[in-house]
Write a protein that holds these residues in place. Structure first.
Motif, PDB file in Angstrom:
ATOM      1  N   THR A 389       0.854  -1.184   0.000  1.00 47.54           N
ATOM      2  CA  THR A 389       0.000   0.000   0.000  1.00 47.54           C
ATOM      3  C   THR A 389       0.890   1.234   0.000  1.00 47.54           C
ATOM      4  O   THR A 389       1.845   1.309   0.782  1.00 47.54           O
ATOM      5  CB  THR A 389      -0.914   0.015   1.233  1.00 47.54           C
ATOM      6  N   VAL A 390       0.599   2.192  -0.867  1.00 48.95           N
ATOM      7  CA  VAL A 390       1.400   3.404  -0.972  1.00 48.95           C
ATOM      8  C   VAL A 390       0.529   4.617  -0.683  1.00 48.95           C
ATOM      9  O   VAL A 390      -0.680   4.603  -0.904  1.00 48.95           O
ATOM     10  CB  VAL A 390       2.055   3.537  -2.365  1.00 48.95           C
ATOM     11  N   ALA A 391       1.172   5.656  -0.178  1.00 45.49           N
ATOM     12  CA  ALA A 391       0.482   6.911   0.102  1.00 45.49           C
ATOM     13  C   ALA A 391       0.250   7.673  -1.199  1.00 45.49           C
ATOM     14  O   ALA A 391       0.908   7.418  -2.218  1.00 45.49           O
ATOM     15  CB  ALA A 391       1.306   7.747   1.069  1.00 45.49           C
ATOM     16  N   PRO A 392      -0.695   8.611  -1.214  1.00 45.28           N
ATOM     17  CA  PRO A 392      -0.898   9.423  -2.406  1.00 45.28           C
ATOM     18  C   PRO A 392       0.380  10.158  -2.801  1.00 45.28           C
ATOM     19  O   PRO A 392       1.114  10.646  -1.934  1.00 45.28           O
ATOM     20  CB  PRO A 392      -1.994  10.411  -1.977  1.00 45.28           C
ATOM     21  N   GLY A 393       0.650  10.219  -4.077  1.00 38.24           N
ATOM     22  CA  GLY A 393       1.817  10.925  -4.565  1.00 38.24           C
ATOM     23  C   GLY A 393       2.816   9.980  -5.204  1.00 38.24           C
ATOM     24  O   GLY A 393       2.546   8.791  -5.413  1.00 38.24           O
ATOM     25  N   PRO A 394       3.995  10.505  -5.542  1.00 39.05           N
ATOM     26  CA  PRO A 394       5.025   9.665  -6.168  1.00 39.05           C
ATOM     27  C   PRO A 394       5.475   8.560  -5.210  1.00 39.05           C
ATOM     28  O   PRO A 394       5.582   8.769  -4.008  1.00 39.05           O
ATOM     29  CB  PRO A 394       6.171  10.657  -6.443  1.00 39.05           C
ATOM     30  N   PHE A 395       5.733   7.376  -5.752  1.00 40.45           N
ATOM     31  CA  PHE A 395       6.252   6.294  -4.935  1.00 40.45           C
ATOM     32  C   PHE A 395       7.418   5.634  -5.659  1.00 40.45           C
ATOM     33  O   PHE A 395       7.555   5.723  -6.882  1.00 40.45           O
ATOM     34  CB  PHE A 395       5.159   5.265  -4.602  1.00 40.45           C
ATOM     35  N   LYS A 396       8.254   4.976  -4.849  1.00 38.14           N
ATOM     36  CA  LYS A 396       9.412   4.250  -5.386  1.00 38.14           C
ATOM     37  C   LYS A 396       9.527   2.929  -4.644  1.00 38.14           C
ATOM     38  O   LYS A 396       9.497   2.888  -3.422  1.00 38.14           O
ATOM     39  CB  LYS A 396      10.693   5.069  -5.224  1.00 38.14           C
ATOM     40  N   ASN A 703       6.262   5.926  12.402  1.00 38.05           N
ATOM     41  CA  ASN A 703       6.199   6.875  11.298  1.00 38.05           C
ATOM     42  C   ASN A 703       4.742   7.150  10.964  1.00 38.05           C
ATOM     43  O   ASN A 703       3.863   6.314  11.203  1.00 38.05           O
ATOM     44  CB  ASN A 703       6.952   6.352  10.072  1.00 38.05           C
ATOM     45  N   TYR A 704       4.483   8.320  10.426  1.00 41.67           N
ATOM     46  CA  TYR A 704       3.112   8.721  10.121  1.00 41.67           C
ATOM     47  C   TYR A 704       3.084   9.529   8.839  1.00 41.67           C
ATOM     48  O   TYR A 704       4.103  10.085   8.390  1.00 41.67           O
ATOM     49  CB  TYR A 704       2.514   9.537  11.270  1.00 41.67           C
ATOM     50  N   ASN A 705       1.883   9.592   8.250  1.00 38.81           N
ATOM     51  CA  ASN A 705       1.668  10.388   7.052  1.00 38.81           C
ATOM     52  C   ASN A 705       0.218  10.830   7.023  1.00 38.81           C
ATOM     53  O   ASN A 705      -0.684  10.034   7.296  1.00 38.81           O
ATOM     54  CB  ASN A 705       1.992   9.578   5.784  1.00 38.81           C
ATOM     55  N   ALA A 706      -0.014  12.090   6.741  1.00 36.16           N
ATOM     56  CA  ALA A 706      -1.373  12.621   6.594  1.00 36.16           C
ATOM     57  C   ALA A 706      -1.392  13.516   5.355  1.00 36.16           C
ATOM     58  O   ALA A 706      -0.455  14.291   5.120  1.00 36.16           O
ATOM     59  CB  ALA A 706      -1.788  13.415   7.827  1.00 36.16           C
ATOM     60  N   SER A 707      -2.444  13.397   4.550  1.00 36.56           N
ATOM     61  CA  SER A 707      -2.474  14.168   3.309  1.00 36.56           C
ATOM     62  C   SER A 707      -3.898  14.563   2.950  1.00 36.56           C
ATOM     63  O   SER A 707      -4.881  13.952   3.392  1.00 36.56           O
ATOM     64  CB  SER A 707      -1.854  13.365   2.166  1.00 36.56           C
ATOM     65  N   ALA A 708      -3.997  15.606   2.137  1.00 39.60           N
ATOM     66  CA  ALA A 708      -5.264  16.055   1.569  1.00 39.60           C
ATOM     67  C   ALA A 708      -5.059  16.225   0.067  1.00 39.60           C
ATOM     68  O   ALA A 708      -4.045  16.796  -0.367  1.00 39.60           O
ATOM     69  CB  ALA A 708      -5.718  17.362   2.192  1.00 39.60           C
ATOM     70  N   THR A 709      -6.000  15.691  -0.717  1.00 35.94           N
ATOM     71  CA  THR A 709      -5.862  15.671  -2.170  1.00 35.94           C
ATOM     72  C   THR A 709      -7.108  16.247  -2.821  1.00 35.94           C
ATOM     73  O   THR A 709      -8.242  15.943  -2.412  1.00 35.94           O
ATOM     74  CB  THR A 709      -5.649  14.232  -2.669  1.00 35.94           C
ATOM     75  N   TYR A 710      -6.888  17.084  -3.832  1.00 34.06           N
ATOM     76  CA  TYR A 710      -7.993  17.618  -4.630  1.00 34.06           C
ATOM     77  C   TYR A 710      -7.790  17.168  -6.072  1.00 34.06           C
ATOM     78  O   TYR A 710      -6.702  17.328  -6.651  1.00 34.06           O
ATOM     79  CB  TYR A 710      -8.037  19.142  -4.569  1.00 34.06           C
ATOM     80  N   SER A 711      -8.838  16.576  -6.664  1.00 26.20           N
ATOM     81  CA  SER A 711      -8.775  16.105  -8.038  1.00 26.20           C
ATOM     82  C   SER A 711      -9.964  16.638  -8.813  1.00 26.20           C
ATOM     83  O   SER A 711     -11.094  16.668  -8.310  1.00 26.20           O
ATOM     84  CB  SER A 711      -8.783  14.570  -8.058  1.00 26.20           C
ATOM     85  N   ASP A 712      -9.727  17.076 -10.058  1.00 25.07           N
ATOM     86  CA  ASP A 712     -10.828  17.587 -10.884  1.00 25.07           C
ATOM     87  C   ASP A 712     -11.319  16.555 -11.888  1.00 25.07           C
ATOM     88  O   ASP A 712     -12.019  16.881 -12.831  1.00 25.07           O
ATOM     89  CB  ASP A 712     -10.393  18.864 -11.617  1.00 25.07           C
ATOM     90  N   GLN A 713     -10.934  15.264 -11.700  1.00 21.42           N
ATOM     91  CA  GLN A 713     -11.403  14.217 -12.594  1.00 21.42           C
ATOM     92  C   GLN A 713     -12.910  14.048 -12.458  1.00 21.42           C
ATOM     93  O   GLN A 713     -13.435  13.972 -11.336  1.00 21.42           O
ATOM     94  CB  GLN A 713     -10.703  12.893 -12.271  1.00 21.42           C
ATOM     95  N   ASP A 714     -13.645  13.947 -13.577  1.00 19.75           N
ATOM     96  CA  ASP A 714     -15.102  13.872 -13.568  1.00 19.75           C
ATOM     97  C   ASP A 714     -15.623  15.013 -12.694  1.00 19.75           C
ATOM     98  O   ASP A 714     -15.379  16.165 -12.944  1.00 19.75           O
ATOM     99  CB  ASP A 714     -15.569  12.506 -13.066  1.00 19.75           C
ATOM    100  N   ASN A 715     -16.352  14.659 -11.650  1.00 19.51           N
ATOM    101  CA  ASN A 715     -16.766  15.659 -10.679  1.00 19.51           C
ATOM    102  C   ASN A 715     -15.625  15.884  -9.701  1.00 19.51           C
ATOM    103  O   ASN A 715     -15.051  14.944  -9.157  1.00 19.51           O
ATOM    104  CB  ASN A 715     -18.022  15.186  -9.926  1.00 19.51           C
ATOM    105  N   ALA A 716     -15.283  17.132  -9.467  1.00 17.17           N
ATOM    106  CA  ALA A 716     -14.172  17.447  -8.569  1.00 17.17           C
ATOM    107  C   ALA A 716     -14.418  16.827  -7.200  1.00 17.17           C
ATOM    108  O   ALA A 716     -15.542  16.845  -6.692  1.00 17.17           O
ATOM    109  CB  ALA A 716     -14.004  18.961  -8.453  1.00 17.17           C
ATOM    110  N   GLN A 717     -13.383  16.296  -6.603  1.00 16.63           N
ATOM    111  CA  GLN A 717     -13.532  15.693  -5.297  1.00 16.63           C
ATOM    112  C   GLN A 717     -12.286  15.922  -4.463  1.00 16.63           C
ATOM    113  O   GLN A 717     -11.187  16.115  -4.988  1.00 16.63           O
ATOM    114  CB  GLN A 717     -13.818  14.195  -5.410  1.00 16.63           C
ATOM    115  N   THR A 718     -12.494  15.909  -3.150  1.00 13.84           N
ATOM    116  CA  THR A 718     -11.418  16.083  -2.191  1.00 13.84           C
ATOM    117  C   THR A 718     -11.279  14.814  -1.357  1.00 13.84           C
ATOM    118  O   THR A 718     -12.271  14.230  -0.930  1.00 13.84           O
ATOM    119  CB  THR A 718     -11.689  17.275  -1.259  1.00 13.84           C
ATOM    120  N   THR A 719     -10.054  14.403  -1.131  1.00 17.55           N
ATOM    121  CA  THR A 719      -9.773  13.184  -0.373  1.00 17.55           C
ATOM    122  C   THR A 719      -8.795  13.506   0.745  1.00 17.55           C
ATOM    123  O   THR A 719      -7.812  14.225   0.536  1.00 17.55           O
ATOM    124  CB  THR A 719      -9.170  12.103  -1.281  1.00 17.55           C
TER     125      THR A 719
END
Length: 934
Positions: A389-396, A703-719
């Motif tokens: 499982t990867v967090a939103p954003g670039p991963f390696k 370790n921890y990670n918290a994020s907020a994402t906005y996408s305009d695909q189809d209907n705009a949505q926030t995650t």
């Protein structure tokens, strides 16, 4: 002030530390040099030959101590010491060496075992076998050559053995004698990686989807009735379609939806699915054999089915005289000369790891971008190799096990909102240049292992050979053939090293005779490869390959699959080479480091074309990264050309990204990092993301990670999403949760391993059964650490990642242990064989730690440097400044003998009593007592 703690960990006996303690306390000895003194070549340190007197004012008492043993400098007394061993000033090892007294000399002489002599690369064939044999535990330096000698520096515990070159074997740097390679002990291994992933999606019914037809991602179609997907069976009936991603046709356009028992689309939908994955790496070491099995288990809630898949099961053993490995079972051909093929059988191959470092693996790094908290699967030849499982954003992902040098990796990203995207990562070999005189070879005999085959799996043989001819030329060749006359291939080529780079060129001729069809194909394939590194400019051309095949050329796998299709259709008219027969392939990887603060650039690209008019597949990736002070930033771009019904035909998908990372306040090792990124995708639209991640804990284990994402695909949505992880000495745990406008997602993960060995069961934070490991035994040393691994309550720990056929230093940090326990050594060495489990015992001394301030009957401090012995006559310490001594004794106290000479008036007995530990009192507290020596 407390007296210095005399370190048993150094291997130095306490009674020999007076000079070291004096130096530490600033005591200045007076040297009286004798002009006639001679330096003993056996063990000495300059200057020598003089007498030493200590000024009593520095020792805290007026009585002199018999230090005559130091009158000729810094002597080596008989005993056993842990030293850094050098041969001709080149460090060889850190090990225990026994010094024995030499008649007529004040300097003890080191004794070496037969294994020590081998490790020094001494040419034993030229020496007396009566002296040089495995039963002789005290081989002296002078036995090797009259001109050989050992010189010991007691201050740094540095032992240098000077040996004339004529008495040494000529070996490359890094050579370790095969007689020192350790097969380890019998052990059972288990490594695990678990991931559970759950999603729930919901729509409010505004889509108005009804009956019609849906097109699957692979181009096939299924019927849609009242929002439910059905596939047509061969008998003309319909049944619910399996789980997958489909493009639903509505008003002439396509929209991605995922089949999850959709119902009543016109009235709104709700769906959910839970997937669980368990990866197991099993192993058993016994009698030099290494049995390994890699298994994966998948469970899907919607289908209710559990899928168990065996990736491979093998048994391997070293063939030391050939510097080779024997492997039996399910594995892959190496893919260096021919493409990698999965098979069940036996293979024998030369192992470059058995060569020294100066005479000598590969798995690509997977890069991608996730728009949500996503699940990533990596497959090769249809087999699931990895899931995480990867967090939103670039991963390696850079920790894949090597499964072969050929066979592209297919990476699928399952987004939390139900979307998926897939891309391939080339997995191919670089040019095959070898040093002059060195060779690499493989012989394989087995059965094709391909789960898609339904009409039998043919047997085949393969042999390849590479040989370094000169500094610039390597020749290689190979042959493949099935048992029957279905397929034969012959390959010949050369690798040439020039000032402008290394080139590889080879030609393969294949002949395929299809059984029962009367058809045959013969063709050629030409391959050109190139690699170059320009250290001055910071440029690396990692891989650049070009491949061309004529219309009749087939690889072994292609021929077998074509024969299977031919048998299935029972027709002589099908095109046995179609579809997607390779025509041209070009791939390149370039990395540019601009140096200083100018950043670095990477460029990856691949292009595959096919015969019969199949559309080409093209992918380009470029990225630039840099930093300013603690702030780092990067720019990425990619372009993929695909042919899919999703795009109504051929389509270029372009993606651009920008990311920025800013560290926030707090300790550097644990401080959080604030990150921003934005991505523009032709298909998925724009995605903006802000996140914060960091760690905490005394060992940075959380370790921890918290994020907020906005996408305009189809209907705009926030995650919004978050994850929390724990890295312990016994395993790792993690969890994540995300919430979007139309979905929720959660996952749990766990990984780790365990080893069942002679001492019991020991847990480990990770387990790679293909690498060598050590089982540390340090009784009573709970809390001692080696890297991220901690000694457990039973006194054991697993240390992984040892380099096979190399001398490895394994160290143990005692800082986390009780003061009642002392390590007699903190470093051991081993040269494990591949996959071996090596037991390493760190000797410990246990006893309650106490600092005694002792005086003589007249109240004067005990003489500095006096020996302290316990009731059994064992030396347990030395009197320090002001009559202080640090010892380990019984829980309640005891009786000691303090001796600073041989006369009765130069020794006394000291008894001391200790209070019982208070409730909850830590063992880290050192007891302090005053006592009189009578």
């Amino acid at each position: 002030m407390p007296s210095p703690r005399f370190p048993n960990a150094s291997g130095l006996k306490k009674k020999h530390l007076a000079v070291l303690v004096a130096a530490a306390l600033g005591i200045l000895p007076t040297f009286a040099w004798s002009a006639s003194a001679a330096v003993d070549p056996v063990a000495s340190i300059e200057p020598s030959g003089g007498s030493v007197e200590f000024n009593g004012a520095f020792t805290g008492n007026s009585q002199s101590v018999d230090l005559s043993r130091f009158e000729k400098g810094n002597p080596v007394m008989p005993g056993r010491y842990r030293v850094d061993l050098y041969v001709n000033e080149v460090r060889l090892a850190t090990q225990d060496v026994t010094f024995r007294a030499v008649e007529g000399s004040d300097m003890a002489q080191p004794c070496f075992s037969y294994d020590d002599i081998l490790h020094m690369s001494v040419d034993t064939a030229k020496l007396d076998p009566v002296v040089f044999n495995k039963t002789n535990a005290c081989i002296q330096a002078s036995d090797i050559s009259p001109d050989a000698f050992a010189k010991m520096d007691m201050g740094s515990l540095h032992l240098n053995v000077s040996i004339p070159q004529v008495a040494l074997l000529s070996h490359a740097r890094g050579y370790v004698d095969p007689q020192l390679w350790d097969s380890g002990e019998t052990a059972l291994l288990l490594g695990y990686s678990f991931n559970a992933y759950s999603t729930s999606t919901h729509y409010d019914g505004e889509h108005g989807l009804g009956s019609g037809q849906a097109i699957a991602a692979d181009g096939g179609s299924v019927n849609v009735e009242n929002g439910n997907y059905y596939k047509q069976n061969q008998d003309g009936t319909y049944s619910p379609s399996p789980n997958g991603t489909y493009m639903l046709a509505t008003n002439g356009s396509f929209a991605p939806v995922k089949y999850n028992s959709y119902t009543a689309w016109n009235n709104g939908t709700h769906s959910g699915d839970t997937n669980a994955y368990l990866g197991l790496n099993l192993g058993l070491n016994v009698a030099g054999w290494r049995l390994r099995s890699q298994e994966t288990v998948q469970w899907d809630q919607n289908t209710g089915r559990t899928y168990w898949h065996n990736i491979n099961t093998t048994a391997s053993h070293d063939i030391t005289p050939w510097k080779a490995q024997l492997t039996v079972g399910d594995t892959f051909t190496q893919g260096v000369v021919f493409d990698s093929t999965a098979f069940r059988g036996v293979t024998i191959y030369s192992d470059d790891r058995m060569l020294p470092d100066s005479l000598q693996g590969y798995a690509p790094i997977i890069r991608g971008v996730a728009n949500t908290q996503a699940r990533v699967e990596i497959r090769q030849n249809g087999s699931l190799l990895y899931e995480t499982t990867v967090a939103p954003g670039p991963f390696k992902i850079d920790d894949l096990y090597a499964t072969g040098y050929g066979g592209d990796l297919v990476v699928t990203v399952y987004e939390a909102d139900g979307g998926t995207h897939t891309f391939a990562v080339p997995y191919a070999a670089v040019p095959m240049s070898l040093r002059p005189g060195l060779s690499r070879w493989v012989v394989t005999d087995g059965q094709i292992r391909d789960e898609s085959l339904v009409n039998g799996k043919p047997y085949f043989v393969e042999g390849t050979y590479q040989r370094g001819i000169t500094n610039w030329l390597t020749l290689y060749g190979g042959v493949q053939s099935t048992y029957r006359s279905l397929y034969k291939a012959y390959l010949g080529g050369a690798a040439v090293t020039t000032e402008v780079g290394a080139f590889g060129f080879d030609i393969t001729n294949s002949h395929t005779a299809f059984q029962g069809a009367g058809q045959s194909l013969s063709g050629y394939s030409a391959r050109l490869s190139y690699a170059k590194t320009l250290p001055t400019y910071g440029t690396t051309f990692a891989v650049a390959t070009y491949r061309y095949s004529n219309t009749n050329f087939l690889s072994l796998d292609e021929a077998v699959q074509a024969q299977d299709r031919l048998t299935s259709y029972r027709s002589h008219d099908i095109d046995v080479g179609a579809p997607y027969r390779s025509k041209q392939r070009l791939q390149a990887n370039i990395n540019q480091d601009f140096g200083g603060n100018r950043g670095s650039l990477y460029l990856n690209g691949s292009r595959m074309t096919y015969w019969d008019g199949a559309p080409a597949a093209t992918t380009y990736q470029v990225g630039y990264s840099n930093h300013w002070r603690d702030v780092s930033f990067g720019i990425t771009a990619s372009r993929t050309y695909s042919s899919s019904p999703i795009y109504n035909g051929n389509h270029f998908d372009n993606q651009y990204g920008l990311n920025l990372s800013i560290p926030l306040g707090g300790p550097r090792v644990n401080r959080p990092t604030l990150s921003f990124s934005t991505t523009q995708d032709d298909y998925a639209g724009a995605t903006d993301r802000a996140s914060v991640n960091g760690g905490f804990g005394d060992r940075h284990q959380y370790n921890y990670n918290a994020s907020a994402t906005y996408s305009d695909q189809d209907n705009a949505q926030t995650t919004v999403s978050g994850s929390l992880g724990w890295q312990g000495s016994d395993g790792n745990l993690g969890g994540s949760y995300s919430h979007g406008d139309h979905y929720q997602q959660g996952s749990l993960s766990a990984s780790g391993g365990m080893v069942v060995h002679a001492g019991g069961v020991t847990l480990a934070p990770y387990m790679d059964g293909n690498s060598a490991m050590a089982i540390i035994e340090a009784l009573d040393a709970q809390g001692a650490t080696s890297g991220a691994t901690k000694v457990d309550g039973r006194g054991y720990a697993v240390i992984g990642g040892l380099r096979p056929y190399r001398m490895n230093d394994v160290t143990l940090d005692p800082s986390g242990t009780s003061t009642d326990v002392e390590l007699e050594t903190t470093r051991l060495q081993t040269a494990p064989r591949a996959g071996a489990v090596i037991p390493l015992k760190f000797s410990t001394v246990s006893g309650r730690a106490v600092l005694i301030r002792a005086t003589q009957p007249d109240g004067e401090a005990l003489p500095f440097g006096a020996d302290v012995l316990d009731a059994t006559g064992q030396n347990v310490g030395t009197v320090g400044q002001g009559g202080q001594m640090f010892i380990r004794g019984a829980e309640e106290g005891g009786t000691l003998l303090v001796r600073w000479g041989d006369q009765a008036n130069q020794q006394c007995h000291l008894s001391y009593q200790l209070k019982a530990r208070g409730k909850g009192e830590s063992a880290a507290v050192v007891a302090n007592v005053d006592a009189a020596c009578l």
